[in-house]
Design a protein around this motif. Structure first.
Motif, short mmCIF file in Angstrom:
data_model
loop_
_atom_site.label_atom_id
_atom_site.label_comp_id
_atom_site.label_asym_id
_atom_site.label_seq_id
_atom_site.Cartn_x
_atom_site.Cartn_y
_atom_site.Cartn_z
N MET B 366 -53.77 -6.51 -67.21
CA MET B 366 -55.17 -6.88 -67.06
C MET B 366 -55.66 -6.69 -65.63
SD MET B 366 -53.31 -8.99 -69.07
CE MET B 366 -53.31 -10.70 -69.56
N CYS B 367 -54.78 -6.84 -64.66
CA CYS B 367 -55.22 -6.75 -63.26
C CYS B 367 -55.61 -5.31 -62.93
CB CYS B 367 -54.13 -7.24 -62.32
SG CYS B 367 -53.65 -8.93 -62.65
N TYR B 368 -54.70 -4.37 -63.22
CA TYR B 368 -55.05 -2.98 -62.93
C TYR B 368 -56.24 -2.54 -63.77
CZ TYR B 368 -55.30 1.99 -63.45
OH TYR B 368 -55.80 3.26 -63.53
N GLY B 369 -56.22 -2.88 -65.06
CA GLY B 369 -57.28 -2.41 -65.96
C GLY B 369 -58.65 -2.91 -65.54
N SER B 370 -58.69 -4.11 -64.98
CA SER B 370 -60.01 -4.65 -64.62
C SER B 370 -60.37 -4.37 -63.16
CB SER B 370 -60.08 -6.15 -64.92
OG SER B 370 -59.09 -6.83 -64.20
N LEU B 371 -59.41 -4.17 -62.30
CA LEU B 371 -59.74 -3.92 -60.89
C LEU B 371 -59.74 -2.44 -60.53
CD1 LEU B 371 -57.71 -6.78 -59.16
CD2 LEU B 371 -60.15 -6.74 -59.76
N GLY B 372 -59.02 -1.64 -61.31
CA GLY B 372 -58.91 -0.21 -60.95
C GLY B 372 -59.30 0.74 -62.06
N ALA B 373 -59.67 0.20 -63.22
CA ALA B 373 -59.94 1.12 -64.33
C ALA B 373 -61.22 0.81 -65.08
CB ALA B 373 -58.76 1.13 -65.31
N GLY B 374 -62.04 -0.08 -64.54
CA GLY B 374 -63.41 -0.18 -65.03
C GLY B 374 -63.68 -1.16 -66.15
N THR B 375 -62.70 -1.96 -66.57
CA THR B 375 -62.96 -2.91 -67.66
C THR B 375 -63.20 -4.30 -67.08
OG1 THR B 375 -61.51 -1.60 -69.07
CG2 THR B 375 -62.07 -3.80 -69.85
N ASP B 376 -64.12 -5.00 -67.68
CA ASP B 376 -64.49 -6.33 -67.20
C ASP B 376 -63.28 -7.27 -67.20
OD1 ASP B 376 -66.38 -8.58 -66.68
OD2 ASP B 376 -65.67 -9.19 -68.66
N PRO B 377 -63.05 -8.00 -66.12
CA PRO B 377 -61.86 -8.87 -66.04
C PRO B 377 -61.76 -9.90 -67.16
CG PRO B 377 -62.81 -8.60 -63.85
CD PRO B 377 -63.76 -7.96 -64.81
N HIS B 412 -48.65 -6.14 -52.04
CA HIS B 412 -48.36 -7.55 -52.35
C HIS B 412 -49.38 -8.13 -53.32
CE1 HIS B 412 -51.04 -7.93 -48.80
NE2 HIS B 412 -51.42 -9.06 -49.34
N LYS B 413 -50.62 -7.68 -53.25
CA LYS B 413 -51.64 -8.19 -54.19
C LYS B 413 -51.41 -7.59 -55.58
CE LYS B 413 -55.25 -9.49 -50.97
NZ LYS B 413 -56.66 -9.42 -50.62
N ALA B 414 -51.12 -6.28 -55.61
CA ALA B 414 -50.86 -5.64 -56.90
C ALA B 414 -49.61 -6.26 -57.55
CB ALA B 414 -50.66 -4.15 -56.71
N PHE B 415 -48.62 -6.57 -56.73
CA PHE B 415 -47.39 -7.17 -57.27
C PHE B 415 -47.64 -8.59 -57.78
CE2 PHE B 415 -43.73 -4.61 -55.15
CZ PHE B 415 -44.33 -3.43 -55.55
N ALA B 416 -48.49 -9.32 -57.07
CA ALA B 416 -48.80 -10.69 -57.53
C ALA B 416 -49.42 -10.61 -58.92
CB ALA B 416 -49.75 -11.37 -56.54
N GLY B 417 -50.35 -9.69 -59.10
CA GLY B 417 -50.97 -9.51 -60.42
C GLY B 417 -49.94 -9.11 -61.47
N MET B 418 -49.07 -8.18 -61.09
CA MET B 418 -48.04 -7.72 -62.03
C MET B 418 -47.12 -8.88 -62.43
SD MET B 418 -45.17 -4.76 -61.31
CE MET B 418 -44.63 -5.40 -59.73
N LEU B 419 -46.77 -9.70 -61.46
CA LEU B 419 -45.86 -10.81 -61.76
C LEU B 419 -46.53 -11.88 -62.61
CD1 LEU B 419 -44.17 -10.91 -58.25
CD2 LEU B 419 -42.97 -10.53 -60.41
N ILE B 420 -47.84 -12.08 -62.40
CA ILE B 420 -48.57 -13.05 -63.23
C ILE B 420 -48.57 -12.57 -64.69
CG2 ILE B 420 -50.87 -13.97 -63.74
CD1 ILE B 420 -51.34 -13.99 -60.63
N VAL B 421 -48.93 -11.30 -64.89
CA VAL B 421 -48.99 -10.76 -66.26
C VAL B 421 -47.58 -10.75 -66.89
CG1 VAL B 421 -49.56 -8.73 -67.66
CG2 VAL B 421 -51.06 -9.41 -65.77
N SER B 422 -46.60 -10.41 -66.08
CA SER B 422 -45.23 -10.37 -66.60
C SER B 422 -44.77 -11.78 -67.00
CB SER B 422 -44.27 -9.80 -65.56
OG SER B 422 -44.63 -8.48 -65.27
N THR B 423 -45.12 -12.76 -66.19
CA THR B 423 -44.73 -14.14 -66.50
C THR B 423 -45.40 -14.60 -67.79
OG1 THR B 423 -44.51 -14.56 -64.15
CG2 THR B 423 -44.61 -16.49 -65.58
N LEU B 424 -46.68 -14.22 -67.95
CA LEU B 424 -47.36 -14.53 -69.21
C LEU B 424 -46.61 -13.88 -70.38
CD1 LEU B 424 -49.84 -15.68 -70.78
CD2 LEU B 424 -50.98 -13.49 -70.30
N GLY B 425 -46.20 -12.63 -70.17
CA GLY B 425 -45.46 -11.90 -71.21
C GLY B 425 -44.17 -12.62 -71.58
#
Lengths: 82, 609
Positions: B366-377, B412-425
């Motif tokens: 969700m982080c990449y998709g909404s911050l770098g690919a144009g979809t609403d967060p 570090h910001k991209a990784f924080a987002g990745m870790l949040i989504v991964s933890t949710l997973g």
């Protein structure tokens, strides 16, 4: 298109070293070379000119996405030996 | 049981007999009796040895090219003259030998460069060489199976779980047009009925009304997307024939040498499923272990999928059931198949389609998709949450990509987002895969972390992640991004070196580019894919089980990354709202290149309970 070209999956690259004076000349020569070989959908993928001449890779697309592909045997036979 | 053969091996060269020595070993292991002659004997002596040893098979090797035709011709003449021709089977091999030359001279077989020991043994035993003799046997690998997903950094893990818990609580009673289509696809679309052309009436009736304008017009008025066309019946028949023949002939190879990891993925998405299948078969033959489906960029901004077997004239292959189904049917059984779902308005439905049609993996962030690919967060957080649940339901692991780094978001910001989504997973029961970039990112260009080498900063990323959580790591996407140029040797070399670094750091998978990666003038060509597979294979052969030693900077930067990630997670926690944190720039600011997307804005609804 010749029958051998039917077998090219997508693009045909020609790599060589051109003797020339400038990078612009090298680019023109590379495109001219491809035209002389009978290709139309052409481009220069890479060109390094370092004074001595140019290392060049030119490309002709034989089949682009969505085309009819010569390597699929449809109503016409594409084998080389027929 | 195979009959034991007497085999005479004779190098017709001054010194080159390595090939024959290897074949001798293979023959002896197969139980045959061998006689290896010294190099460069006169042909008359070789004839005498054949007679003395009563050899039934003679294998001659010749590496040097000069005078080869005359020499071999004389040998065959002497075999004839001595009355041996009907009693012995003659094979010839070596660098100077081509099968057509061997046949012309009267040998029973000619083996050129690249001949395997197995092929030579099969010739001696009078067997047809089979794919099993020459090909590599490959099994599909699960790169997540050996991981516990336990946090090494317990304090950070605790915070990540708090954020993930907040997302879960927030998202579970929300829906969106994307989630509604996913529910319809899940509940009303039976893949078996679809495959048998029996139709899914209820789905067919409901689905168009859940779609945006273009897909809706397709279903209700038969209008195709302007850049697509249907395949003709003749094309489909021709593809089936091409595929059947290719599957019978294909010889798989392995890129790995002594290590089984990293698993190698490459990407396809030429726009045309036929061309994709051609690319995929070549990639498989040259050693790719997995392939990743790329759809067109407009697909991410379109509410709903088209249907039909469609080709697209630009980059990206349209996701339709028929396109995915054909591509899946073309894959070798060992090939991992990932269908990306990460960035757009069809995220949860993509996961369901991929799952129903046999995909092994998907991609959600969700982080990449909404911050770098144009979809609403907000929209993508709801859709991503449901997409993760569906991925779990269909047994698919998913990578969590960090491509927002390419826009300028620091690691570090991209990784924080990745870790949040991964933890949710993980919290939902899934198997996320961390996907850091091995790239010459804007952060590294400006900050000069890669000024001296490409090793340390990439290594720091892996060190950091390994110090946070015990989870699989799959650098991408592709490795070496922004280091490759249009020069195919440089490009393949750069990919190869990044692959060797990845291997040295013990990661589980990598995505590799083609050597056309930096060329923007036209579609990627299939030879450019084999270029990089070869380069990576050669790199793995070169390093074997040894590795690359990063400098002390990698450790320092790794530690710094961990503390910076920790700080970002603190900020998100303090916001108390993951979606708001995305809008507010906690996981990447506008100045850094992260722009919260607008596609799908204001489409999230509360579910009626």
């Amino acid at each position: 298109m010749t029958k051998a070209l039917n077998h090219v999956m997508d693009a045909l690259d020609v790599e060589t070293f051109l003797i020339c004076d400038t990078e612009d000349e090298a680019r023109s020569l590379a495109l001219e070379l491809m035209k002389e070989m009978g290709f139309n959908d052409i481009d220069v993928v890479n060109l390094d000119f370092l004074g001595v001449g140019a290392r060049v890779r030119a490309r002709a697309y034989i089949h682009r996405s969505g085309d009819e592909y010569g390597w699929l045997k449809m109503d016409k036979e594409v084998k080389l030996d027929d | 049981m195979t009959e034991i053969k007497k085999v005479l091996l004779a190098p017709l060269d001054p010194v080159h007999d390595i090939g024959l020595k290897m074949i001798r070993r293979g023959l002896e292991e197969a139980g045959h009796k061998t006689y290896l002659l010294p190099p460069d004997l006169p042909v008359e002596e070789i004839i005498q040895e054949i007679i003395d040893k009563e050899a039934g098979t003679v294998l001659i090797s010749r590496t040097l090219g000069y005078g080869v035709a005359e020499l071999l011709s004389r040998f065959v003449d002497l075999v004839d003259a001595s009355g041996l021709r009907d009693k012995v089977t003659l094979g010839i091999g070596g660098m100077a030998v081509r099968p057509e030359l061997a046949a012309e001279l009267g040998f029973d077989a000619g083996f050129g460069p690249g001949t395997t020991v197995e092929q030579a043994v099969a010739f001696v035993e009078g067997r047809e060489i089979s794919k099993e003799d020459t090909g590599v046997k490959k099994d599909k690998q699960d790169i997540t199976s050996s991981y516990s997903y336990k946090f090494i950094n317990k304090s950070m893990g605790n915070k990540l779980e708090q954020v993930a818990g907040q997302i879960r609580k927030w998202a579970k009673d929300k829906t969106s047009p994307g989630v509604k289509r996913a529910v319809a696809r899940e509940e009303l679309w039976d893949v078996g009925r679809w495959r048998n052309r029996k139709g899914n009436d209820e789905f067919d009736k409901e689905y168009p009304h859940l779609c945006g304008e273009q897909p809706k017009n397709y279903y209700l008025k038969g209008e195709l997307h302007p850049k697509t066309r249907r395949f003709t019946r003749e094309e489909v028949i021709a593809l089936e024939e091409f595929l059947q023949e290719t599957k019978e002939r294909i010889m798989l190879s392995k890129v790995q040498h002594v290590k089984s990891r990293p698993v190698i993925f490459n990407q396809y998405g030429t726009g045309c499923p036929f061309m994709d299948i051609g690319h995929i078969k070549a990639s498989e033959a040259w050693g790719a272990d997995g392939v990743v489906h790329f759809d067109p960029s407009w697909g991410a901004r379109t509410e709903g999928f088209f249907d039909g077997f469609l080709t697209h004239q630009e980059d990206g292959t349209v996701i339709t059931p028929a396109n995915l189904n054909r591509i899946h049917g073309a894959l070798e059984p060992s090939t991992l198949w990932q269908v990306r779902a990460h960035r757009g308005l069809n995220t949860p439905e993509t996961v369901i389609l991929a799952g129903k049609l046999g995909a092994d993996m998907t991609k959600i962030n969700m982080c990449y998709g909404s911050l770098g690919a144009g979809t609403d967060p907000e929209r993508l957080t709801v859709d991503g949450y449901h997409a993760i649940r569906y991925a779990i339901q269909y047994g698919m692991s998913f990578d969590v990509v960090t491509n927002e780094e390419l826009a300028g978001v620091p690691a570090h910001k991209a990784f924080a987002g990745m870790l949040i989504v991964s933890t949710l997973g993980v919290m939902l029961g899934g198997k996320p895969i961390l996907q850091p970039l091995f790239a010459y990112s804007p952060e590294a260009m400006v900050g000069e972390q890669m000024e001296g080498n490409y090793v340390d900063f990439n290594a720091a990323k892996i060190y950091a992640l390994k110090n946070i959580i015990d989870a699989p790591i799959w650098p991408g996407a592709p490795i070496g991004f922004l280091t490759q140029t249009e020069d195919r040797v440089q490009s393949a070399m750069s990919t190869g070196l990044h692959a060797c670094l990845a291997s040295s750091l013990g990661v589980d998978a990598i995505s590799i580019a083609s050597s056309d990666e930096a060329y923007s003038g036209g579609p990627i060509s299939v030879p450019s894919k084999t270029d990089t597979l070869k380069a990576v294979q050669e790199g793995f052969r070169f390093f074997g089980s040894t590795g690359i030693s990063p400098s002390g900077k990698a450790e320092q930067w790794g530690e710094r990354l961990v503390s910076e990630i920790d700080k970002v997670i603190d900020d998100v926690l303090q916001t108390g709202d993951f979606v708001q944190a995305l809008y507010d720039g906690n996981l990447g600011t506008r100045e850094e290149g992260a722009y919260p997307g607008r596609a799908g804005r204001d489409t999230v609804e509360h579910t009626v309970t």
